[in-house]
Design a protein around this motif. Structure first.
Motif, PDB file in Angstrom:
ATOM      1  N   ASP A  20      44.088  41.871  49.259  1.00  0.00           N
ATOM      2  CA  ASP A  20      44.777  41.784  48.025  1.00  0.00           C
ATOM      3  C   ASP A  20      43.978  40.555  47.070  1.00  0.00           C
ATOM      4  O   ASP A  20      43.688  39.677  47.649  1.00  0.00           O
ATOM      5  CB  ASP A  20      45.939  41.368  48.176  1.00  0.00           C
ATOM      6  N   GLN A  21      43.801  41.107  45.822  1.00  0.00           N
ATOM      7  CA  GLN A  21      42.940  40.374  44.976  1.00  0.00           C
ATOM      8  C   GLN A  21      43.629  38.894  44.887  1.00  0.00           C
ATOM      9  O   GLN A  21      42.944  37.948  44.696  1.00  0.00           O
ATOM     10  CB  GLN A  21      42.697  40.960  43.876  1.00  0.00           C
ATOM     11  N   GLY A  22      45.147  39.050  44.644  1.00  0.00           N
ATOM     12  CA  GLY A  22      45.719  37.800  44.361  1.00  0.00           C
ATOM     13  C   GLY A  22      45.561  36.818  45.411  1.00  0.00           C
ATOM     14  O   GLY A  22      45.449  35.577  45.278  1.00  0.00           O
TER      15      GLY A  22
END
Length: 140
Positions: A20-22
């Protein structure tokens, strides 16, 4: 930090890669926040007490050694990414390795600035050309 410390430091990072980029951004931000946290302000206060160019030399040499280790690690990661045929990752790692190599040369240049002759003693100065390291071999 030595190469051994850098390579074993990976054990302090989650075993699974972020998907997940976040979450990745949060992890990167947390590392940056930690680097600039209160304990670092004490180190910065000590650095601010350095008065003479030669006073900076020990810290410059220690920093140069850490950056040299990081540079070698990044260059090794480039080779590994290339071997695994991850060309986009290899390119990005290559950019980081190039930047680390540039930093290594700039730190060497700064270390040379701590020598008494750098204050205008013997008339020979390092060139301001960005390729100065190609002309003047300096231990990096």
């Amino acid at each position: 930090m030595s190469i051994h410390q850098l390579t074993t430091a990976a054990t302090t990072v989650p075993a699974l890669a972020f998907t997940d980029q976040g979450a990745l951004i949060a992890a990167l931000d947390a590392q940056t926040d930690t680097a600039f946290a209160d304990p670092q302000t004490r180190a910065l206060a000590a650095i601010r007490r350095l008065r003479e160019p030669a006073d900076h030399q020990p810290q410059l040499l220690a920093t140069h050694a850490r950056v040299a280790d990081i540079t070698v690690l990044l260059e090794s990661m480039v080779i590994a990414a290339q071997a695994a045929e991850h060309s986009e990752l290899a390119d990005r790692l290559g950019d980081a390795a190039d930047m680390a190599d540039d930093l290594l040369m700039l730190l060497a240049r700064a270390a040379h600035g701590t020598l008494p002759a750098a204050d205008g003693g013997d008339g020979e100065e390092l060139e301001d050309d960005e390729d100065w390291a190609d002309d003047e071999p300096i231990a990096a």
